[in-house]
Write an enzyme that holds these catalytic residues in place. Structure first.
Site, PDB file in Angstrom:
ATOM      1  N   CYS A  24     -60.819  83.561  58.574  1.00  0.00           N
ATOM      2  CA  CYS A  24     -60.790  85.133  59.287  1.00  0.00           C
ATOM      3  C   CYS A  24     -60.081  86.498  59.231  1.00  0.00           C
ATOM      4  O   CYS A  24     -58.823  86.105  58.580  1.00  0.00           O
ATOM      5  CB  CYS A  24     -61.529  85.219  60.295  1.00  0.00           C
ATOM      6  SG  CYS A  24     -60.257  84.552  61.542  1.00  0.00           S
ATOM      7  N   GLY A  50     -62.336  85.783  54.316  1.00  0.00           N
ATOM      8  CA  GLY A  50     -63.962  85.666  54.753  1.00  0.00           C
ATOM      9  C   GLY A  50     -65.059  85.571  54.220  1.00  0.00           C
ATOM     10  O   GLY A  50     -65.122  87.184  54.815  1.00  0.00           O
ATOM     11  N   ASN A 129     -58.010  86.853  64.569  1.00  0.00           N
ATOM     12  CA  ASN A 129     -57.674  85.350  63.438  1.00  0.00           C
ATOM     13  C   ASN A 129     -57.307  84.641  64.013  1.00  0.00           C
ATOM     14  O   ASN A 129     -55.945  84.700  64.234  1.00  0.00           O
ATOM     15  CB  ASN A 129     -57.572  86.266  62.232  1.00  0.00           C
ATOM     16  CG  ASN A 129     -56.333  86.062  61.571  1.00  0.00           C
ATOM     17  OD1 ASN A 129     -55.227  86.324  60.288  1.00  0.00           O
ATOM     18  ND2 ASN A 129     -56.824  84.793  60.811  1.00  0.00           N
ATOM     19  N   GLY A 130     -57.185  83.317  64.137  1.00  0.00           N
ATOM     20  CA  GLY A 130     -56.335  82.051  64.325  1.00  0.00           C
ATOM     21  C   GLY A 130     -56.699  81.054  64.878  1.00  0.00           C
ATOM     22  O   GLY A 130     -57.506  80.659  64.333  1.00  0.00           O
ATOM     23  N   CYS A 263     -46.896  82.455  58.565  1.00  0.00           N
ATOM     24  CA  CYS A 263     -47.154  81.607  57.824  1.00  0.00           C
ATOM     25  C   CYS A 263     -46.785  81.361  56.857  1.00  0.00           C
ATOM     26  O   CYS A 263     -47.223  82.591  56.094  1.00  0.00           O
ATOM     27  CB  CYS A 263     -48.804  81.162  58.295  1.00  0.00           C
ATOM     28  SG  CYS A 263     -49.253  80.403  56.599  1.00  0.00           S
ATOM     29  N   TYR A 269     -50.853  82.050  48.628  1.00  0.00           N
ATOM     30  CA  TYR A 269     -52.413  82.195  48.169  1.00  0.00           C
ATOM     31  C   TYR A 269     -53.082  83.138  49.384  1.00  0.00           C
ATOM     32  O   TYR A 269     -53.943  83.746  48.556  1.00  0.00           O
ATOM     33  CB  TYR A 269     -52.427  80.855  48.805  1.00  0.00           C
ATOM     34  CG  TYR A 269     -54.468  80.840  48.360  1.00  0.00           C
ATOM     35  CD1 TYR A 269     -55.395  81.226  47.229  1.00  0.00           C
ATOM     36  CD2 TYR A 269     -55.551  80.175  49.423  1.00  0.00           C
ATOM     37  CE1 TYR A 269     -56.683  80.513  46.973  1.00  0.00           C
ATOM     38  CE2 TYR A 269     -57.036  80.285  49.265  1.00  0.00           C
ATOM     39  CZ  TYR A 269     -56.980  80.358  47.740  1.00  0.00           C
ATOM     40  OH  TYR A 269     -58.292  80.430  47.311  1.00  0.00           O
ATOM     41  N   SER A 310     -55.684  82.941  41.930  1.00  0.00           N
ATOM     42  CA  SER A 310     -54.891  82.584  42.643  1.00  0.00           C
ATOM     43  C   SER A 310     -53.099  82.379  41.556  1.00  0.00           C
ATOM     44  O   SER A 310     -52.166  82.102  42.310  1.00  0.00           O
ATOM     45  CB  SER A 310     -55.300  81.920  43.854  1.00  0.00           C
ATOM     46  OG  SER A 310     -54.994  80.876  43.350  1.00  0.00           O
ATOM     47  N   ASP A 372     -51.193  76.738  38.875  1.00  0.00           N
ATOM     48  CA  ASP A 372     -52.214  77.103  39.890  1.00  0.00           C
ATOM     49  C   ASP A 372     -51.169  76.778  41.503  1.00  0.00           C
ATOM     50  O   ASP A 372     -50.365  77.071  41.514  1.00  0.00           O
ATOM     51  CB  ASP A 372     -53.427  75.481  40.082  1.00  0.00           C
ATOM     52  CG  ASP A 372     -54.179  76.130  41.100  1.00  0.00           C
ATOM     53  OD1 ASP A 372     -54.721  77.156  41.784  1.00  0.00           O
ATOM     54  OD2 ASP A 372     -55.614  75.601  40.864  1.00  0.00           O
ATOM     55  N   ASP A 373     -52.185  77.180  42.627  1.00  0.00           N
ATOM     56  CA  ASP A 373     -51.342  78.072  43.986  1.00  0.00           C
ATOM     57  C   ASP A 373     -50.982  76.612  44.370  1.00  0.00           C
ATOM     58  O   ASP A 373     -50.145  76.249  45.574  1.00  0.00           O
ATOM     59  CB  ASP A 373     -52.248  78.877  44.662  1.00  0.00           C
ATOM     60  CG  ASP A 373     -53.484  78.496  44.724  1.00  0.00           C
ATOM     61  OD1 ASP A 373     -53.813  77.404  46.099  1.00  0.00           O
ATOM     62  OD2 ASP A 373     -54.387  78.590  43.992  1.00  0.00           O
ATOM     63  N   CYS A 469     -48.303  72.867  56.946  1.00  0.00           N
ATOM     64  CA  CYS A 469     -48.832  71.742  55.566  1.00  0.00           C
ATOM     65  C   CYS A 469     -47.849  70.947  54.858  1.00  0.00           C
ATOM     66  O   CYS A 469     -48.796  70.447  54.279  1.00  0.00           O
ATOM     67  CB  CYS A 469     -49.607  73.267  55.669  1.00  0.00           C
ATOM     68  SG  CYS A 469     -49.335  74.426  54.512  1.00  0.00           S
TER      69      CYS A 469
END
Length: 493
Positions: A24, A50, A129-130, A263, A269, A310, A372-373, A469
């Protein structure tokens, strides 16, 4: 019904499930004529965060709070005069939503933000957002105490916590509520006279402040300030709450200070390349990532081609550093939209070719580096490789502008279950064999930190991003997911 969450992956089209999605974007203005039009423009600029649905809430003294929430693109729902006439006032907030993959087909209009609550001291609307990592526990507690939930969103917990607070003002109730919340939150909220912005103590998701004439704007990204002609003033600090009225801005820091963990994938990205993060151009950072990738993973080739869109800045950086010519070997269909998300089986099987087409005259007979990302499940990467080979390429080399994505995100990103992430079950060489390419290399995590202008340290004074991640090191324990069986990384790993 438990709240939707990125850990719940569900059965969806491979190509859609092979891309990480921000869930979002938020935007708000105060002190402007026709606030709804400014909010709609801001949300349009944040559409990349989003695409499933959007909503706007405004307030005007003579009519009170008004709300419109719709499925689909901003341009399709918030441009006609009749709709915008339903949203009068000089104060408004908005939200664009990308639901988690597992909740597709289950989303109701009641899940679309902003959410609204009526309190003894007046109404308030909130856009978030989150992701709240203890939402399940909070929801159970609130339901046991008599709360009735209207949506499946974790964000609704904040409204219910505010309703149960004993504080006298809405900003104080929001502070009280957010002290119970774990995870990531960048929030834009409003009362009858106030625009409120809050960022969690870790600062995982972005939130910025802008000035437009005599008014003010809050946004997930600076690119949305540009579209309304607002001046970027500064980022909202991690752990900061600002309350804006016609008298000015009040800033407080109501939460216990923590080491910020923004983040890092926002740089890679999520954010638009024309936005500014941490005082740096996102485009320039992605170009620097490409340069670093070229240093770490050189290869002899004839062309450097981005996987659009991206991968473009990183591909340019790779080309500049390596001296290998840059070329648009793959062309994106800019008018694809989301028409074919739920098509016939025949069209769905065409997959990537609906979105991307190879520039055959350029590719034939060449050794091609595709930048690519990220690689998530690998399905899209395999299809793109096949398209490049079908066009007559001699060799295909993948260079990825992020480290291997081996762990799911629980802080507001749509991520598959860990076992469906290619890097969680395969080594880099095994991934190369799986994708059937001539070579595959990812930028290292240390290399990524160098590209964003920081060193990856573990001492208290060193800057640190949230890189869970990639590393599996979660700055906030994903309590709800652990309860459901998720096993975080151990010290041995």
């Amino acid at each position: 019904m438990p709240p939707a969450h990125p850990f719940d992956f569900g059965a969806i089209d491979d190509d859609e499930g092979d891309t990480l999605h921000e869930e979002c974007g938020v935007f708000g203005v105060i002190g402007v004529t026709d606030a709804a039009n400014f909010v709609a423009l801001g949300l349009h600029a944040l559409q990349h965060r989003g695409q499933e649905a959007g909503g706007i809430v405004t307030h005007a003294p003579d009519v009170g709070f008004q709300s419109v929430r719709r499925f689909g693109y901003v341009r399709d729902n918030f441009t006609d005069p009749e709709t915008m006439a339903m949203l009068p006032g000089q104060l408004g907030i908005g939200h664009v939503r990308y639901s988690t993959a597992g909740s597709k087909g289950q989303t109701a209009i009641r899940d679309v933000q902003p959410f609204f609550g009526e309190f003894a001291m007046g109404g308030a609307a909130i856009a978030h957002n989150g992701n709240i990592t203890n939402a399940n526990a909070l929801r159970r507690e609130l339901i046991e105490r008599g709360s009735i939930f209207q949506s499946s969103s974790d964000s609704e917990c904040i409204i219910h916590l505010m309703a149960r607070s004993l504080q006298k003002t809405i900003p104080d109730r929001m502070e009280d509520a957010l002290r119970r919340v774990e995870g990531a939150f960048s929030i834009v909220a409003m009362t009858r006279t106030k625009l409120i912005g809050v960022r969690d103590p870790l600062g995982v998701r972005p939130l910025v402040l802008g000035r437009i004439g005599d008014g003010w704007a809050l946004s997930s990204e600076t690119c949305a300030l540009d579209i309304i002609g607002a001046e970027f003033i500064r980022e909202i600090e991690p752990g900061e709450m600002i309350v804006i009225t016609d008298k000015g801005i009040e800033s407080t820091y109501p939460f216990r200070p923590k080491r910020p963990r923004f983040c890092i994938f926002e740089h890679v990205y999520f954010s638009r390349p024309d936005s500014i993060l941490g005082g740096r151009s996102v485009y320039e950072t992605r170009e620097a990532i490409g340069r670093e990738l070229a240093k770490e993973a050189p290869v002899e080739a004839d062309l450097v081609c981005p996987v659009p869109d991206s991968g473009t800045p990183a591909a340019i950086g790779f080309s500049l550093e390596s001296g290998i010519p840059y070329a648009m070997g793959i062309i994106r269909n800019q008018y694809m939209g989301r028409t074919f998300i739920e098509p016939t089986e025949q069209i769905r099987n065409m997959g990537v070719r609906l979105k991307l087409n190879v520039n055959r005259a350029l590719i034939r007979g060449k050794r091609v580096i595709l930048v690519d990302d990220s690689v998530v499940r690998g399905t899209t990467s395999r299809k793109i490789k096949e398209m490049i080979l079908d066009a007559g390429a001699r060799e295909v080399h993948f260079r990825i502008a992020s480290p291997p994505t081996a762990w799911p995100c629980f802080y507001g990103v749509d991520t598959p279950q860990r076992e469906k992430l290619l890097a969680a079950t395969m080594s880099e060489e095994e991934m190369r064999d799986h994708l059937q390419v001539d070579s595959l290399r990812f930028i290292s995590l240390d290399g990524l930190y160098r590209a964003v202008g920081e060193s990856r340290g573990r001492d208290a004074s060193a800057p640190q991003y949230c890189d869970a991640c990639f590393s599996g090191e979660y700055p906030v324990e994903p309590a709800d997911m652990v309860e459901q069986g998720f096993r975080p990384k151990t010290a041995a790993e």
